[in-house]
Design an enzyme around this catalytic site. Structure first.
Site, PDB file in Angstrom:
ATOM      1  N   CYS A  54       0.832  -1.208   0.000  1.00 53.95           N
ATOM      2  CA  CYS A  54       0.000   0.000   0.000  1.00 53.95           C
ATOM      3  C   CYS A  54       0.866   1.259   0.000  1.00 53.95           C
ATOM      4  CB  CYS A  54      -0.915  -0.037   1.223  1.00 53.95           C
ATOM      5  SG  CYS A  54      -1.778   1.486   1.585  1.00 53.95           S
ATOM      6  N   CYS A  71       0.095   3.805   2.802  1.00 53.90           N
ATOM      7  CA  CYS A  71       0.575   3.261   4.082  1.00 53.90           C
ATOM      8  C   CYS A  71       2.062   3.565   4.262  1.00 53.90           C
ATOM      9  CB  CYS A  71       0.356   1.754   4.150  1.00 53.90           C
ATOM     10  SG  CYS A  71      -1.358   1.230   4.032  1.00 53.90           S
TER      11      CYS A  71
END
Length: 144
Positions: A67, A70
């Site tokens: 991600c 993230c």
């Protein structure tokens, strides 16, 4: 173009303040103490439940290694974990791909998801979905 011109240019560059290595050495700042806190990696559901029992307030970062958002917000969360104003919060993170059962139990639908847990309750007190640094700070301040 002669090679003498290039040699002269290189020599001049070395003697300028831009190249001077002593200027770089003076900008290093070393700390003799280690950071007070960190973001703890939770590796099992049992470890998460133990953390709930041991800490009054927990900030849980639910992330995935693939991600992009993230990865972008992880250093910001790590910096906040070292701030004095958030010293009473236990910072933790779980990889949703490594703990799919816990992720499902917590209702994770997108990454990153930040959750605040209070007083050992398994249900989150508050939830923030997305990599929003300002909202993350507001969430932390609300629960200090």
């Amino acid at each position: 173009m002669s090679t003498n011109f290039l040699r002269a240019a290189r020599s001049t560059f070395r003697h300028t303040a831009v190249y001077n290595p002593s200027h770089f050495a003076s900008t290093r700042h070393f700390h003799s103490t280690s950071p007070k806190m960190t973001v703890h990696n939770i590796l099992s559901t049992e470890a998460f439940k133990e953390a709930l029992k041991e800490h009054k307030t927990i900030m849980l970062d639910c992330f995935a290694t693939w991600c992009g958002p993230c990865k972008a917000i992880a250093p910001i969360l790590a910096n906040h974990s070292n701030e004095e104003q958030f010293k009473d919060i236990f910072f933790a993170k779980i990889d949703v791909d490594d703990l799919p059962e816990l992720s499902q139990e917590l209702g994770i639908t997108a990454m990153p998801t930040f959750m605040i847990f209070k007083d050992g309750e398994m249900a989150p007190a508050e939830k923030l979905v997305g990599a929003n640094p300002n909202a993350l700070v507001a969430l932390l301040k609300k629960h200090t």
